[in-house]
Every structure is written in C-alpha cells, then in structure tokens.
Design a protein around this motif. Sequence first.
Motif, PDB file in Angstrom:
ATOM      1  N   LEU A 105       0.724  -1.431  -0.018  1.00 37.92           N
ATOM      2  CA  LEU A 105       0.314   0.538  -0.021  1.00 37.92           C
ATOM      3  C   LEU A 105       1.017   1.361   0.389  1.00 37.92           C
ATOM      4  N   GLN A 106       1.974   0.840   0.970  1.00 39.98           N
ATOM      5  CA  GLN A 106       3.223   2.290   0.776  1.00 39.98           C
ATOM      6  C   GLN A 106       3.568   2.493  -0.762  1.00 39.98           C
ATOM      7  N   LEU A 107       3.945   1.547  -1.665  1.00 38.00           N
ATOM      8  CA  LEU A 107       3.855   1.388  -2.551  1.00 38.00           C
ATOM      9  C   LEU A 107       3.240   1.879  -3.831  1.00 38.00           C
ATOM     10  N   ALA A 108       2.107   1.762  -3.613  1.00 41.37           N
ATOM     11  CA  ALA A 108       1.061   2.097  -4.396  1.00 41.37           C
ATOM     12  C   ALA A 108       0.738   3.709  -3.685  1.00 41.37           C
ATOM     13  N   GLY A 115      -5.686   4.544  -2.647  1.00 42.78           N
ATOM     14  CA  GLY A 115      -7.196   4.265  -2.869  1.00 42.78           C
ATOM     15  C   GLY A 115      -7.978   2.861  -2.781  1.00 42.78           C
ATOM     16  N   ALA A 116      -7.123   2.764  -4.434  1.00 47.16           N
ATOM     17  CA  ALA A 116      -7.706   1.725  -5.089  1.00 47.16           C
ATOM     18  C   ALA A 116      -6.508   0.896  -4.969  1.00 47.16           C
ATOM     19  N   GLU A 119      -8.738  -0.650  -1.861  1.00 49.62           N
ATOM     20  CA  GLU A 119      -9.697  -1.384  -1.497  1.00 49.62           C
ATOM     21  C   GLU A 119      -9.277  -2.885  -2.105  1.00 49.62           C
ATOM     22  N   ARG A 120      -8.872  -2.825  -2.804  1.00 49.69           N
ATOM     23  CA  ARG A 120      -8.851  -4.032  -3.482  1.00 49.69           C
ATOM     24  C   ARG A 120      -7.985  -5.205  -2.346  1.00 49.69           C
ATOM     25  N   LEU A 121      -7.012  -5.124  -2.088  1.00 46.19           N
ATOM     26  CA  LEU A 121      -7.526  -5.537  -1.074  1.00 46.19           C
ATOM     27  C   LEU A 121      -7.865  -6.188   0.571  1.00 46.19           C
ATOM     28  N   LEU A 122      -8.802  -4.544   0.524  1.00 44.88           N
ATOM     29  CA  LEU A 122      -9.929  -5.452   1.644  1.00 44.88           C
ATOM     30  C   LEU A 122     -10.924  -6.347   1.192  1.00 44.88           C
ATOM     31  N   THR A 123     -11.590  -6.089  -0.590  1.00 44.22           N
ATOM     32  CA  THR A 123     -11.880  -7.121  -0.768  1.00 44.22           C
ATOM     33  C   THR A 123     -11.213  -8.081  -1.027  1.00 44.22           C
ATOM     34  N   ALA A 124      -9.760  -8.383  -0.914  1.00 50.90           N
ATOM     35  CA  ALA A 124      -9.048  -9.802  -1.006  1.00 50.90           C
ATOM     36  C   ALA A 124      -9.498 -10.251   0.062  1.00 50.90           C
ATOM     37  N   HIS A 125      -9.457  -9.757   1.232  1.00 54.63           N
ATOM     38  CA  HIS A 125      -9.181 -10.672   2.514  1.00 54.63           C
ATOM     39  C   HIS A 125     -11.016 -10.353   2.425  1.00 54.63           C
ATOM     40  N   ARG A 140      -0.056  -9.990  -7.406  1.00 51.12           N
ATOM     41  CA  ARG A 140      -1.023  -9.529  -8.346  1.00 51.12           C
ATOM     42  C   ARG A 140      -2.545  -8.675  -8.245  1.00 51.12           C
ATOM     43  N   LEU A 141      -2.429  -8.480  -6.588  1.00 53.41           N
ATOM     44  CA  LEU A 141      -4.239  -7.632  -5.824  1.00 53.41           C
ATOM     45  C   LEU A 141      -2.903  -6.606  -6.478  1.00 53.41           C
ATOM     46  N   GLY A 142      -1.728  -6.466  -6.252  1.00 50.51           N
ATOM     47  CA  GLY A 142      -1.104  -4.730  -6.628  1.00 50.51           C
ATOM     48  C   GLY A 142      -1.336  -4.487  -8.407  1.00 50.51           C
ATOM     49  N   VAL A 143      -1.164  -5.112  -9.000  1.00 48.05           N
ATOM     50  CA  VAL A 143      -1.718  -5.147 -10.793  1.00 48.05           C
ATOM     51  C   VAL A 143      -2.759  -5.195 -11.118  1.00 48.05           C
ATOM     52  N   GLU A 144      -3.511  -5.374 -10.251  1.00 47.53           N
ATOM     53  CA  GLU A 144      -5.300  -5.380 -10.308  1.00 47.53           C
ATOM     54  C   GLU A 144      -6.212  -3.838  -9.995  1.00 47.53           C
ATOM     55  N   ALA A 145      -4.735  -3.545  -9.029  1.00 43.89           N
ATOM     56  CA  ALA A 145      -5.142  -2.431  -8.626  1.00 43.89           C
ATOM     57  C   ALA A 145      -4.614  -0.588  -9.520  1.00 43.89           C
TER      58      ALA A 145
END
Length: 215
Positions: A105-108, A115-116, A119-125, A140-145
């Motif tokens: 998330l820090q990288l993002a 924010g994206a 959202e993706r990691l909250l949804t994933a978990h 994978r989740l980072g790429v999807e974000a």
Amino acid sequence: MRIDVWSDVVCPWCFIGKRRLESALARYEHVGEVEVRWHSFQLDPTHPAGLREPTAAMLVRKKGLAPEQVREMQQRVTELAAAEGLRYDLDRSISVNTLDAHRLLQLADRGGLGGAAHERLLTAHLCEGETVDDLDTLVRLGVEAGLDEAETRRALESGAYADEVAADVAEARRIGVSGVPFFVLDGTYGVSGAQPVDTFLHALRTAAGAAPGPA
C-alpha cells in the motif's frame, strides 16, 4: 481539505467506514476539493509472520470467545457491510500478519494508487478469502489495482517501505489512535470508527467551517 485515514486491510469495520465516508463525500458540497490519503495501521503487529489461520479460529483463540459468539459477531458485521453494498464472506477470511500488505500500500500511495490498492486488498481479504501475506497474491492484487508487476515484486522481495509503515504507525500512536478506522480531517478534526454517513457529512462541514480563510 485533506482526509488522512488509518486502516488495516483485515479490518471489517475499516471497509464499512470507507464506504460510509465515500457516501458522505458524494453528498458533500465541496467534494472536488477533498484529498483522501491512506495510512498503515496493524490491528495485530504481533501476529507471527507466516502464520495463517481462519479468522474465526483466531478470534476464538485470542479473545476467548465461544465459536457461536464469533459466528454471531461476524454475522452482525456482515449484515452491516451488506447495507453499504459490501458482500463479506468472513467464513473464508484468513488471519495473517499485514506488514507486507501495508508495504504494498505504501508503494501504491506513492503512485497515486493508495485508495485503489486499499480497496483491492480489503475486498481480497474480507470478500474473496485471499491470503494477503502471500507474495504472489500481493503482486497480483497490486497489478489489479494498477501497479507495475515487476516494480511491485521488487519492492515486496526487497523489504522496501517497512520504514514508511512504521512511520505511519508511530504517527497514529502520537495522535492517540488505538483502533481503526480513524479519520483526521485537515489535520485537526478526528473521527473514530465507522460512523454513520450523516456523522461523516457533519464532520466534513464542521472541518471546512473551521478552516482558516485566505489571508
């Protein structure tokens, strides 16, 4: 106005709070002037790295609750999430140490995708039963974000951004944050927890009214 949000990706109340804040912003007259920044907070930094256990079992073990109490508690939060359009599947959620997720998330955040990615990691978990300490899963989740795959893998493999996570946690302690979600509006006005939409809207208007005008 800047809104700083401390949150953890395994926190069911954090996703509910995110949706309620978004609903309040949709009704806020000056939404175009608002910037939301996400900050790291670990609900349980002592959770052993690499330990993966069903969240329900973790709650039984850590809180000393009976399994039926945990089921009732998870059902209540699932129903509250559904009212915000979220489809939790907490029976599948896996409790892990979230340091690596926060490094992602820090990288993002540095690429404007905080924010994206959150959202993706909250949804994933919370909704998909993903294991959010697994390196390949996080990539994978980072790429999807919206992140670059090679850059994301390098960052996660190198241990990058751990200091930034620690700095966010230290700042949370400094301002007295003991649980999440926690929202700070314009550096002065705090809102603790997944408050109702009207409470967020009132806080937005109050913080805007308290902001100093032009010199």
